[in-house]
Design an enzyme around this catalytic site. Structure first.
Site, short mmCIF file in Angstrom:
data_model
loop_
_atom_site.label_atom_id
_atom_site.label_comp_id
_atom_site.label_asym_id
_atom_site.label_seq_id
_atom_site.Cartn_x
_atom_site.Cartn_y
_atom_site.Cartn_z
N HIS A 25 36.40 42.49 31.67
CA HIS A 25 37.46 42.08 30.98
C HIS A 25 38.34 41.14 31.23
O HIS A 25 39.06 40.58 30.50
CB HIS A 25 38.44 43.49 30.85
CG HIS A 25 39.45 43.36 32.29
ND1 HIS A 25 38.95 43.34 33.56
CD2 HIS A 25 40.80 43.38 32.36
CE1 HIS A 25 40.01 43.27 34.11
NE2 HIS A 25 41.24 43.34 33.75
N GLY A 26 38.17 40.54 32.56
CA GLY A 26 39.04 39.27 32.92
C GLY A 26 38.12 38.64 34.24
O GLY A 26 37.11 38.97 34.53
N ASN B 179 50.52 39.72 33.86
CA ASN B 179 49.73 38.64 33.48
C ASN B 179 49.42 38.60 32.15
O ASN B 179 48.25 38.33 31.41
CB ASN B 179 48.20 39.06 34.30
CG ASN B 179 47.82 40.28 34.01
OD1 ASN B 179 48.56 40.96 33.17
ND2 ASN B 179 46.67 40.80 34.27
#
Lengths: 482, 143
Positions: free
Chosen positions: A405-406, A201
Site C-alpha cells: 500500500h505504501g 501522512n
C-alpha cells in the site's frame, strides 16, 4: 530471525512450530535488501495473527510491512466466513484509508506557470490539518443516507460522475452497512469532516510522469497514462473521525466480550469476535458504514479538486481531462471467494495497509480494466511521489489478491524533526521544484522523505514477487499536507 | 505529583506519553495533559466552560483508554481542550467509575496551529503499574 525459512528470493516463511497456537505459517514477502529491516515486533504480530481462529493458508506481511497495533501494517489475513473471526486490529483505526489517482490531459509545462495558484486554491477548498471542518454542511438525514449509500450519494448530489463511481473499488459502496451499528459519537465525529484530508501522512498531491517512468505502456494507456510529463493528482485519506470512533467503539466491545468467545488473545489490539456472532456482524456493519464514508470523503475531495482546477485554468474539468483512474482501499475487510486446497470458500480478507490486487478477467473490477487487471495505487512520501501498479492473477491465486500500500515508515517523528526543520525541508523541496502548502510547518519535518522506506525498493520487491507489477511512477510537483 | 513525557520509542509511526504520578487520579490527569500537548502543544489560555464526564470500565487500563478517548471525542466534535481537571475514581463493586469535572477552552482553528491529529488511543503494551506508591504507564496514540 533464526526460525525464518527462505522459500525463494523474495519469500520467507515462519513455520507453525515457532509459536504455540499458530494455526498456519506466516509468510513475509520482501527482498534481501528489505528483510533485514523488518522489526522483531512485526514478526511477533504476524505470528499472533496466525493463531486466530479460521485463518486460511498463511498470515501475510507485504514488503512495506511495519509495526502496527494488533496486526502489523502491511498485514493480510483471510478468515473462513463461517468459522473465522473479524478483528478491528486487522483493519486499523482509519477504516478505508485509501488512495485515489486522477488523470488529466495537462502537462508539466502547462501547469507549472500556475502551480502556486492551483496549490493555494486546493489548500483553500480541501480543508486539511487538525480541527478543520468540511465545506459541505450536512443535516442528520443526509449524513445517514451518505453512510448507507457511499459514492452513490455523491452522484445523487452532483459531486460525482458515473465514471467516478464506476472507477472506485466496488463502486464506492460496501454492502451490509447498517447505521444502527454506529454510535452517536462516531456520527458526531464524522458529520462535519466530509471533504477533509486530516493530518499525519495524508495528502493531496499534484504529480507528473517523468520520462522513462512508464514501465508498461500498454497497461498505462488502459489506465489513462499516455505520455511523459502528464499531470496526475493523488489523494490519500480515509474515513476521518467517523472511522476512528467505530474502531475505538468495537475494540472496547470485543475486549469486553472476548472471554465469551473463548478467544485466547495475545494482544488486546487483536481483539476479535466470530464473524457470525452478534458483535462480529455489528462490527462488520459499522466498518462498512465507515468504508462508505471514506469513499465519499475521497469523492467529495475529488469534486473540489475539479472545481479548483476549473477555476485556475478557466476550463471545465472535462476539457482538462480530470478523470478518476481508480480509488482503492488499503485498510479494510472484504468478503471474497477463493479456492483453498481445491475447495471454494468464502473468506473475510483483512487488509491492513495492503491493497486489493485483482488480475485480468476478475468480474469485480471495472470492465475497462478486465483485459489487464485492476490499477493498484501506492503512496510514497511527499518527496518520492506515488506509483501505479497493475493487479495480477498470481496475487489472487496465492495471496488473497493482495499487495502493498505504501513505502512504510522507518524513522520516528522526533528523529525526523531533529534532522531537519519544517521550513528548511519546505525550502529544499522548493529548490527541487516541489511546492508544499501546509497549515503546520513544524510538523512537515515529520513527513520528510528520509523517514520512509524507498518506494523504489518496495516496488522492486513487489514486482519480483509478482503480486502486482509496476506500470508507472509519478514524482511530485505540489503537495497539500495536513 | 504528576508528569508526562512525550516518547516515540515504542513505534516510529506514532507518538506516546510516559506517565508518572503518585495517585491513579493524577496519572489519568497526566494522560489528559500529555494528550492535549501532543494535539496542540502547551498553552496558558484559561478554560471558558466546564464539562462533566462519568465513565465506567472493568479495569484501570480500559478506564484510562475510555477517559482519553472521551477527550479526543470532545476535541474532534467541539474543539475542547482541557485546562484544569478534578477527577475521582471509585470502585462501585461492579465497575470502576471515573467522575471528572474539566475546565475546557475552545481550540481556535483560525489562530492556533495544532500539531497532531490523534485518531485513537491504543492498547499497545498498555499497563498501569504501581511501585512504592508511584504509578507509571505509557500510552501510545495512533496519529
Amino acid at each position: 530471525m533464526k526460525q525464518m525459512i527462505k522459500i525463494s528470493d523474495n519469500i520467507w516463511e515462519i513455520p507453525t512450530s515457532v509459536k504455540s497456537g499458530m494455526r498456519v505459517p506466516a509468510r513475509i514477502l520482501s527482498s534481501e535488501k528489505l528483510i533485514g529491516g523488518i522489526d522483531n515486533g512485526v514478526i511477533d504480530q504476524i505470528t499472533n495473527v496466525a493463531c486466530l481462529p479460521g485463518i486460511q493458508k498463511y498470515a501475510l506481511c507485504m514488503p512495506d510491512a511495519h509495526l502496527g497495533y494488533g496486526f502489523p501494517i502491511g498485514g493480510v489475513a483471510a478468515f473462513d466466513a463461517q468459522e473465522g473471526i473479524i478483528s478491528p486490529g486487522g483493519i486499523g483505526f482509519d477504516i478505508n484509508c485509501g488512495m485515489r489517482l486522477i488523470s488529466t490531459n495537462m502537462t508539466v509545462e502547462e501547469v507549472k506557470p500556475k502551480l502556486a495558484e492551483v496549490i493555494e486554491e486546493l489548500f483553500n477548498s480541501v480543508p486539511s490539518g487538525v480541527g478543520t471542518k468540511g465545506k459541505i454542511k450536512l443535516k442528520t438525514p443526509d449524513f445517514n443516507k451518505l453512510i448507507a449509500e457511499g459514492s452513490k450519494w455523491c452522484l445523487d448530489n452532483g459531486m460525482a460522475t458515473d465514471d467516478d463511481v464506476e472507477h472506485t473499488e466496488t463502486k464506492g459502496y460496501i454492502e451490509g452497512a447498517d447505521i444502527r451499528a454506529i454510535s452517536g459519537k462516531a456520527f458526531n465525529r464524522g458529520l462535519n469532516q466530509i471533504g477533509t484530508l486530516g493530518s499525519g501522512n495524508h495528502y493531496l498531491e499534484i504529480e507528473y510522469v517523468r520520462k522513462g517512468d512508464i514501465y508498461n505502456e500498454s497497461v498505462a494507456r488502459t489506465f489513462g497514462i499516455t505520455s511523459p510529463q502528464q499531470i496526475v493528482i493523488a489523494i490519500h485519506c480515509g474515513s476521518r473521525g467517523f472511522g476512528h470512533q467505530v474502531a475505538t467503539d468495537y475494540l472496547r466491545i470485543f475486549n469486553q466480550n472476548s472471554s465469551k468467545y473463548g478467544l485466547n488473545l495475545k494482544d488486546r489490539e487483536l481483539a476479535a469476535a466470530p464473524i457470525t456472532s452478534a458483535d462480529g456482524e455489528a462490527y462488520y456493519a459499522a466498518m462498512a458504514c465507515a468504508a462508505n464514508v471514506a469513499f465519499v470523503n475521497r469523492q467529495v475531495i475529488t469534486h473540489f479538486v475539479k472545481k479548483s482546477f476549473e477555476k485556475v485554468f478557466n476550463k471545465t474539468s472535462e476539457a482538462l481531462g480530470l478523470k478518476t483512474i481508480y480509488d482503492v482501499a488499503h485498510n479494510i475487510a472484504r468478503f471474497e471467494d477463493y479456492i483453498i486446497d481445491g475447495v471454494p470458500k468464502r473468506l473475510l480478507v483483512h487488509r491492513k495497509g495492503a491493497t486489493r490486487s485483482f488480475g485480468p478477467n476478475n468480474a469485480d473490477i471495472p470492465e475497462v480494466f478486465r483485459t489487464v487487471g485492476q490499477p493498484v495505487i501506492v503512496g510514497g512520501s511527499m518527496e518520492s511521489g506515488s506509483a501505479l501498479f497493475v493487479g495480477t492473477a498470481y496475487a489472487e491465486s496465492e495471496y488473497f489478491g493482495s499487495t502493498l500500500h505504501g513505502s512504510g515508515r522507518v524513522m520516528s517523528r522526533t528523529k525526523a524533526k531533529k534532522l531537519i526543520r519544517g521550513d528548511e525541508l519546505q525550502n529544499n523541496l522548493k529548490k527541487q521544484g516541489i511546492l508544499i502548502r501546509t497549515g503546520h510547518i513544524r510538523g512537515l519535518a515529520e513527513e520528510a522523505g528520509f523517514a520512509y522506506k524507498s518506494i523504489d525498493d518496495v516496488s522492486q520487491a513487489v514486482d519480483a514477487i509478482g503480486i502486482s507489477h509496476l506500470v508507472a511512477r509519478f514524482v511530485p510537483l505540489g503537495n497539500i499536507k495536513g | 505529583m504528576r508528569k508526562y513525557e512525550i516518547t516515540d520509542k515504542h513505534t516510529c509511526s506514532d507518538i506516546g506519553v510516559e506517565l508518572v504520578a503518585d495517585s491513579l487520579e493524577e496519572l489519568y490527569i497526566a494522560g489528559a495533559e500529555g494528550l492535549f500537548f501532543v494535539i496542540c502543544g502547551s498553552s496558558t489560555n484559561a478554560g471558558t466552560k466546564r464539562l462533566k464526564i462519568t465513565l465506567e470500565s472493568d479495569d484501570h487500563e480500559q478506564l484510562l483508554i475510555d477517559w482519553l478517548s472521551e477527550l479526543i471525542y470532545y476535541f474532534d466534535t467541539n474543539g475542547y481542550v482541557g485546562t484544569d481537571y478534578s477527577l475521582r475514581i471509585t470502585n462501585t463493586g461492579r465497575h470502576l467509575q471515573l467522575e471528572a469535572d474539566i475546565d475546557v477552552r475552545e481550540f481556535n482553528v483560525e489562530n492556533e496551529t495544532a500539531a497532531h491529529e490523534i485518531k485513537a488511543v491504543t492498547y499497545y503494551k498498555l499497563a498501569i503499574e504501581e511501585l512504592n506508591g508511584q504509578f507509571t504507564c505509557h500510552v501510545v496514540f495512533d496519529l
